[in-house]
Design an enzyme around this catalytic site. Structure first.
Site, PDB file in Angstrom:
ATOM      1  N   CYS A 194       7.138  -5.607   2.351  1.00  0.00           N
ATOM      2  CA  CYS A 194       7.582  -4.232   2.565  1.00  0.00           C
ATOM      3  C   CYS A 194       7.636  -3.818   4.031  1.00  0.00           C
ATOM      4  O   CYS A 194       7.017  -4.442   4.891  1.00  0.00           O
ATOM      5  CB  CYS A 194       6.647  -3.251   1.874  1.00  0.00           C
ATOM      6  SG  CYS A 194       6.563  -3.498   0.119  1.00  0.00           S
ATOM      7  N   GLY A 215      12.141  -6.517   3.430  1.00  0.00           N
ATOM      8  CA  GLY A 215      12.306  -6.356   1.988  1.00  0.00           C
ATOM      9  C   GLY A 215      13.711  -5.921   1.671  1.00  0.00           C
ATOM     10  O   GLY A 215      14.214  -4.987   2.294  1.00  0.00           O
ATOM     11  N   ASN A 256       2.728  -0.693   2.480  1.00  0.00           N
ATOM     12  CA  ASN A 256       3.024  -2.069   2.878  1.00  0.00           C
ATOM     13  C   ASN A 256       1.733  -2.850   2.785  1.00  0.00           C
ATOM     14  O   ASN A 256       0.731  -2.450   3.383  1.00  0.00           O
ATOM     15  CB  ASN A 256       3.573  -2.110   4.311  1.00  0.00           C
ATOM     16  CG  ASN A 256       3.803  -3.535   4.790  1.00  0.00           C
ATOM     17  OD1 ASN A 256       4.079  -4.425   4.001  1.00  0.00           O
ATOM     18  ND2 ASN A 256       3.697  -3.756   6.081  1.00  0.00           N
ATOM     19  N   GLY A 257       1.753  -3.965   2.049  1.00  0.00           N
ATOM     20  CA  GLY A 257       0.542  -4.770   1.897  1.00  0.00           C
ATOM     21  C   GLY A 257       0.263  -5.013   0.433  1.00  0.00           C
ATOM     22  O   GLY A 257       1.116  -4.767  -0.423  1.00  0.00           O
TER      23      GLY A 257
END
Ligand code: SF4
Length: 469
Positions: A12, A38, A112-113
């Site tokens: 992401c 992404g 994100n992650g």
């Protein structure tokens, strides 16, 4: 290398704006520059101070948004997201930002992650009555915030964040505030910038250049930034923090024009290439890099070794999304669509082919074959990362351990499989030195190389990763 054919995918990218009348448009440009992180879904949520409104869909930024759609998103604050779907799977409902409405107000999230304790938290929350809209791990935070007993939003968010384990860079927006949080290890990059009086936040600084913003600083591990009409305040939600930024962000994921923790990505890659010329001196006629992410390292190798850099491989930039498919068959077909060897450059030459990593080995084998078919007399493969032996639990889809060729094969065995005349991986020590780390591994996550992860890995996470192969 080409993410979509290699089996090593970023999950992401996030972008946020506070205090600008063109918030949605800036977010569109920001997300466009983060598209490499992404390609499966994207969305933007805006706030006009009274309500949150969003548009999202499965596809590229340019496919989901047009001028009319952006014009509908009026407001002075926005958050946006580009997604690569793995944890939780694909589908419209998992495209972010996630947007929640309740009697007390609305909340939008962009993440994100990857959380390593999402399954157990989700189980706990469902037992307490929560109903999840998505199968993504990111939604857990919204439920934790909602259930927190603290009266003020800042405290609710800090309390919720303190329960999360793993990698997370979060943008959290209400009608009146934008909050920015980074996990206690700072596993994913996240930077703060300004554009006049407005604030911008992005996964990579390349997004600042695109919108004309000025870089201020990186978000610190365990930090919660709160931006509202009173300006910007910084708070901590984690007492103990140890920086461990993902090494693969430098080697492969981030754009070369981004800076992470003060280090320019192109410069870092070039330095890795130079180091490889010292660790793997080879008698050859030309050096070539696998486009796009390995070109910087190839230039570094050429500069240090004195062997000329040539464009021995060309990437076809006009291959559509149709070929970005997760199946192995299509991935293999995709190699031919996307890369070509330049006969005029490699014919009759001993070639050093620099690449950033080997995941399954199938792509490397095809590229070596392609160079030999174009007349290269020798192909020496130089890899600017150590062997990837372990899966990533923090938001990078590195395949299951069984699919990682280096998990159970020696360098010599891999060389034979990919058909190279020689194969050398950078040493872990050399890689750290190339990034200016003179002693120890402090500051970087090296989990997929060494198996030493910066966080505890929960049994439910391990089960997921060992099943998915
Ligand atoms: S395990 Fe590897 S890919 Fe995952 S965060 Fe750590 S260095 Fe990055």
């Amino acid at each position: 290398m080409l993410a979509e054919i290699k089996g090593l995918n970023e999950e992401c990218g996030i972008f946020g704006v506070w205090g600008h009348q063109d918030a949605a448009q800036l977010t569109y440009y920001g997300l466009h520059s983060l598209q490499h992180r992404g390609q499966e879904g994207t969305g933007i949520v805006v706030s006009d101070g009274k309500q949150l409104k969003g548009v999202k869909g499965e596809g590229l930024v340019t496919e989901i948004f047009n001028a009319d759609r952006i014009a509908e998103l009026t407001g002075t604050a926005a958050i946006g997201h580009v997604r690569y779907a793995t944890a939780g799977g694909g589908g419209y409902e998992n495209v972010q930002p996630l947007l929640f409405h309740s009697q007390t107000g609305s909340l939008a999230l962009a993440h994100n992650g990857n959380l390593v304790n999402a399954t157990s938290l989700k189980h706990q929350l469902e037992t307490q009555g929560s109903i999840f809209q998505t199968s993504s791990d990111s939604e857990v935070l919204a439920h934790l915030i909602r259930r927190s007993g603290f009266p003020h939003m800042n405290d609710k968010v800090k309390n919720a964040l303190s329960m999360l384990k793993g990698a997370y860079a979060y943008l959290i927006m209400t009608e009146t505030e934008l909050m920015v949080a980074l996990d206690p290890h700072g596993l994913r990059p996240l930077s703060l910038g300004c554009l006049g009086d407005a604030y911008v936040v992005a996964s990579e600084t390349c997004a600042f250049d695109v919108v004309g913003a000025e870089y201020i600083r990186d978000i610190m591990p365990g930090e919660l930034l709160i931006i509202n009409e009173n300006g910007l305040t910084s708070e901590r939600f984690a007492v103990s923090t140890t920086k461990a930024i993902c090494m693969m962000e430098y080697i492969y994921f981030s754009r070369p024009d981004s800076n992470i923790q003060g280090i320019n990505v192109h410069t870092a890659r070039k330095s890795l290439g130079k180091r490889m010329a010292i660790e793997a001196p080879i008698e050859a006629d030309v050096v070539t890099g696998v486009p796009d992410s390995s070109i910087s390292a190839a230039i570094g190798y050429a500069e240090e070794s004195g062997i000329p850099y040539e464009m021995g491989l060309i990437k076809n930039k006009y291959v559509g999304r149709t070929f970005i498919q997760p199946s192995q068959t299509l991935r293999e077909q995709g190699v031919k669509m996307k890369l070509s060897a330049v006969r005029g450059v490699v014919e009759g030459k001993r070639v050093v082919m620099v690449d950033d990593s080997i995941v399954r080995g199938t792509t490397s084998r095809r590229i070596v074959k392609m160079l030999k078919e174009a007349g290269a007399t020798e192909v020496h493969v130089v890899i600017s990362s150590p062997p990837i032996k372990n899966p990533c639990f923090y938001g990078i889809d590195t395949s299951s351990k069984e699919e990682l060729i280096a998990s159970d094969k020696s360098v010599e065995e891999i060389r034979q499989i990919i058909g190279a005349d020689s194969l050398t991986f950078i040493s872990t020590d050399g890689m750290l030195k190339a990034l200016g780390q003179v002693d120890g591994t402090d500051g970087f996550c090296l989990g997929c190389f060494t198996g030493n992860y910066p966080t505890e890995i929960y049994p439910d996470t391990l089960q997921y990763y060992y099943q998915k192969g």
